[in-house]
Design a protein around this motif. Structure first.
Motif, mmCIF file in Angstrom:
data_model
loop_
_atom_site.group_PDB
_atom_site.id
_atom_site.type_symbol
_atom_site.label_atom_id
_atom_site.label_comp_id
_atom_site.label_asym_id
_atom_site.label_seq_id
_atom_site.Cartn_x
_atom_site.Cartn_y
_atom_site.Cartn_z
ATOM 1 N N ILE A 116 16.392 11.299 11.666
ATOM 2 C CA ILE A 116 17.795 11.256 11.221
ATOM 3 C C ILE A 116 17.942 10.293 10.044
ATOM 4 C CG2 ILE A 116 20.129 10.533 11.882
ATOM 5 C CD1 ILE A 116 19.422 11.635 14.734
ATOM 6 N N ALA A 117 17.316 9.120 10.131
ATOM 7 C CA ALA A 117 17.413 8.128 9.047
ATOM 8 C C ALA A 117 16.850 8.678 7.736
ATOM 9 C CB ALA A 117 16.685 6.843 9.439
ATOM 10 N N TYR A 118 15.858 9.532 7.837
ATOM 11 C CA TYR A 118 15.246 10.125 6.651
ATOM 12 C C TYR A 118 15.901 11.440 6.248
ATOM 13 C CZ TYR A 118 11.500 6.724 6.184
ATOM 14 O OH TYR A 118 10.793 5.574 5.947
ATOM 15 N N GLY A 119 16.855 11.916 7.034
ATOM 16 C CA GLY A 119 17.557 13.154 6.704
ATOM 17 C C GLY A 119 16.696 14.387 6.865
ATOM 18 N N VAL A 120 15.769 14.359 7.810
ATOM 19 C CA VAL A 120 14.854 15.479 8.004
ATOM 20 C C VAL A 120 15.598 16.626 8.667
ATOM 21 C CG1 VAL A 120 12.759 16.255 9.179
ATOM 22 C CG2 VAL A 120 12.836 13.992 8.113
ATOM 23 N N TYR A 121 15.500 17.791 8.043
ATOM 24 C CA TYR A 121 16.134 18.999 8.560
ATOM 25 C C TYR A 121 15.209 19.717 9.521
ATOM 26 C CZ TYR A 121 18.369 23.565 8.594
ATOM 27 O OH TYR A 121 18.949 24.738 8.994
ATOM 28 N N GLY A 122 13.923 19.742 9.209
ATOM 29 C CA GLY A 122 12.929 20.390 10.046
ATOM 30 C C GLY A 122 11.561 20.235 9.421
ATOM 31 N N PRO A 123 10.521 20.390 10.232
ATOM 32 C CA PRO A 123 9.176 20.189 9.686
ATOM 33 C C PRO A 123 8.701 21.391 8.884
ATOM 34 C CG PRO A 123 9.034 20.830 11.989
ATOM 35 C CD PRO A 123 10.505 20.727 11.650
ATOM 36 N N PRO A 124 7.788 21.169 7.967
ATOM 37 C CA PRO A 124 7.287 19.870 7.538
ATOM 38 C C PRO A 124 8.122 19.292 6.388
ATOM 39 C CG PRO A 124 5.976 21.593 6.510
ATOM 40 C CD PRO A 124 7.007 22.279 7.379
ATOM 41 N N GLU A 125 8.296 18.008 6.442
ATOM 42 C CA GLU A 125 8.885 17.262 5.333
ATOM 43 C C GLU A 125 8.013 16.039 5.125
ATOM 44 O OE1 GLU A 125 13.112 16.574 5.164
ATOM 45 O OE2 GLU A 125 13.540 18.475 6.146
ATOM 46 N N THR A 126 7.685 15.771 3.868
ATOM 47 C CA THR A 126 6.773 14.694 3.529
ATOM 48 C C THR A 126 7.446 13.738 2.556
ATOM 49 O OG1 THR A 126 4.935 16.253 3.793
ATOM 50 C CG2 THR A 126 4.454 14.167 2.679
ATOM 51 N N PHE A 127 7.346 12.454 2.856
ATOM 52 C CA PHE A 127 7.913 11.409 2.018
ATOM 53 C C PHE A 127 6.777 10.565 1.460
ATOM 54 C CE2 PHE A 127 11.263 12.718 4.766
ATOM 55 C CZ PHE A 127 12.424 12.577 4.033
ATOM 56 N N PHE A 128 6.889 10.222 0.172
ATOM 57 C CA PHE A 128 5.896 9.409 -0.511
ATOM 58 C C PHE A 128 6.548 8.070 -0.848
ATOM 59 C CE2 PHE A 128 4.936 13.838 -1.236
ATOM 60 C CZ PHE A 128 3.575 13.908 -1.010
ATOM 61 N N ILE A 129 5.967 7.005 -0.334
ATOM 62 C CA ILE A 129 6.541 5.669 -0.478
ATOM 63 C C ILE A 129 5.565 4.801 -1.267
ATOM 64 C CG2 ILE A 129 7.389 3.655 0.803
ATOM 65 C CD1 ILE A 129 7.902 5.660 3.152
ATOM 66 N N ASP A 130 6.067 4.158 -2.314
ATOM 67 C CA ASP A 130 5.187 3.356 -3.166
ATOM 68 C C ASP A 130 4.887 1.998 -2.529
ATOM 69 O OD1 ASP A 130 7.382 1.669 -3.713
ATOM 70 O OD2 ASP A 130 7.626 2.376 -5.764
ATOM 71 N N LYS A 167 0.863 -1.179 0.000
ATOM 72 C CA LYS A 167 0.000 0.000 0.000
ATOM 73 C C LYS A 167 0.901 1.230 0.000
ATOM 74 C CE LYS A 167 -3.591 0.205 2.752
ATOM 75 N NZ LYS A 167 -4.447 0.355 3.950
ATOM 76 N N PRO A 168 0.589 2.240 -0.817
ATOM 77 C CA PRO A 168 1.371 3.474 -0.757
ATOM 78 C C PRO A 168 1.260 4.113 0.632
ATOM 79 C CG PRO A 168 0.016 3.438 -2.733
ATOM 80 C CD PRO A 168 -0.440 2.292 -1.872
ATOM 81 N N VAL A 169 2.338 4.804 1.033
ATOM 82 C CA VAL A 169 2.391 5.437 2.345
ATOM 83 C C VAL A 169 2.858 6.881 2.172
ATOM 84 C CG1 VAL A 169 3.479 5.375 4.630
ATOM 85 C CG2 VAL A 169 2.949 3.229 3.457
ATOM 86 N N VAL A 170 2.212 7.770 2.904
ATOM 87 C CA VAL A 170 2.641 9.165 2.982
ATOM 88 C C VAL A 170 3.080 9.396 4.425
ATOM 89 C CG1 VAL A 170 1.941 11.579 2.804
ATOM 90 C CG2 VAL A 170 1.047 9.906 1.166
ATOM 91 N N ILE A 171 4.349 9.773 4.591
ATOM 92 C CA ILE A 171 4.889 10.051 5.928
ATOM 93 C C ILE A 171 5.172 11.544 6.012
ATOM 94 C CG2 ILE A 171 6.747 9.631 7.572
ATOM 95 C CD1 ILE A 171 7.230 6.947 6.190
ATOM 96 N N ASN A 172 4.551 12.187 6.989
ATOM 97 C CA ASN A 172 4.756 13.617 7.192
ATOM 98 C C ASN A 172 5.396 13.835 8.555
ATOM 99 O OD1 ASN A 172 3.180 16.332 8.403
ATOM 100 N ND2 ASN A 172 4.082 16.550 6.377
ATOM 101 N N PHE A 173 6.568 14.461 8.564
ATOM 102 C CA PHE A 173 7.238 14.856 9.804
ATOM 103 C C PHE A 173 6.690 16.233 10.156
ATOM 104 C CE2 PHE A 173 9.925 11.629 8.083
ATOM 105 C CZ PHE A 173 10.482 10.990 9.185
ATOM 106 N N TRP A 174 6.066 16.355 11.345
ATOM 107 C CA TRP A 174 5.365 17.585 11.681
ATOM 108 C C TRP A 174 5.450 17.877 13.172
ATOM 109 C CZ3 TRP A 174 0.557 18.299 14.343
ATOM 110 C CH2 TRP A 174 -0.001 17.128 14.847
ATOM 111 N N ALA A 175 5.024 19.087 13.527
ATOM 112 C CA ALA A 175 5.003 19.522 14.921
ATOM 113 C C ALA A 175 3.956 20.622 15.070
ATOM 114 C CB ALA A 175 6.377 20.047 15.330
ATOM 115 N N THR A 176 3.473 20.801 16.285
ATOM 116 C CA THR A 176 2.462 21.833 16.521
ATOM 117 C C THR A 176 3.049 23.240 16.486
ATOM 118 O OG1 THR A 176 2.709 21.613 18.917
ATOM 119 C CG2 THR A 176 0.952 20.328 17.861
ATOM 120 N N TYR A 177 4.343 23.389 16.709
ATOM 121 C CA TYR A 177 4.984 24.712 16.662
ATOM 122 C C TYR A 177 5.304 25.144 15.230
ATOM 123 C CZ TYR A 177 9.194 21.874 16.193
ATOM 124 O OH TYR A 177 10.114 20.956 15.774
#
Length: 178
Positions: free
Chosen positions: A130-144, A61-71
């Motif tokens: 860290i594994a995804y190389g996220v610098y800061g939110p928001p960053e979204t990854f689309f996985i097939d 199943k495709p997956v959308v991962i969003n790194f996020w925060a309330t601030y």
């Protein structure tokens, strides 16, 4: 004498202008992720209720991962978009939110007040970020369906971008297993 100074000035200025001209052709905000086209780093994270989400179990199943925060102000603007996306593609695309350097209790309160579009996963120590190389939110990854990262968005995601990538992921058949 003046002609010599002019030639030296042009000789110094011209290469500098060429370097600057080439530098301005590239947007320094756009950093191509080395993960696009590669298998997504696997993770097992607990959601706010303690349920474990294992990315490997979502294969097929495709997956959308969003790194996020309330601030994160852009994250707040994206929230209705992810709410709509999770409703529109319910059962077809799995939406996951990974909490980026925020308090899980604050996230729980936010979800109570504004709704949740998918599990909010607690990333203790930021290992997944860290594994995804996220610098800061928001960053979204689309996985097939095969677990490969097909696209990444840095910053505020547009509705057109979500629609485009979601449609591409849904149109792609799963790789044949042998």
């Amino acid at each position: 004498m003046n002609r010599k100074v002019l030639l030296v000035g042009v000789g110094i200025s011209l290469p500098l202008l060429l370097v600057l001209g080439f530098a301005f052709r590239h947007d320094p905000q756009i950093v191509e992720s080395p993960l696009v086209g590669k298998p997504a780093p696997n993770f097992r994270l607990a959601d706010l209720d303690g349920n474990i989400v294992d990315l490997a179990e979502l294969r097929g199943k495709p997956v959308v991962i969003n790194f996020w925060a309330t601030y994160c102000v852009p994250c707040l603007y994206e929230h209705p978009l992810f709410m709509e996306g999770s409703r529109r593609w319910q059962g077809e695309i799995q939406f996951l939110g990974v909490i980026f350097q925020d308090d899980p209790e604050t996230i729980a309160e936010f979800n109570t007040d504004y709704g949740s579009w998918g599990p909010s996963l607690v990333d203790e120590g930021g290992r997944v970020a860290i594994a995804y190389g996220v610098y800061g939110p928001p960053e979204t990854f689309f996985i097939d369906r095969d677990g490969v990262i097909v696209d990444k968005a840095i910053g505020l995601l547009s509705p057109d971008q979500l629609l485009d990538v979601a449609n591409r992921m849904l149109a792609q058949p799963a790789a044949a297993t042998g």
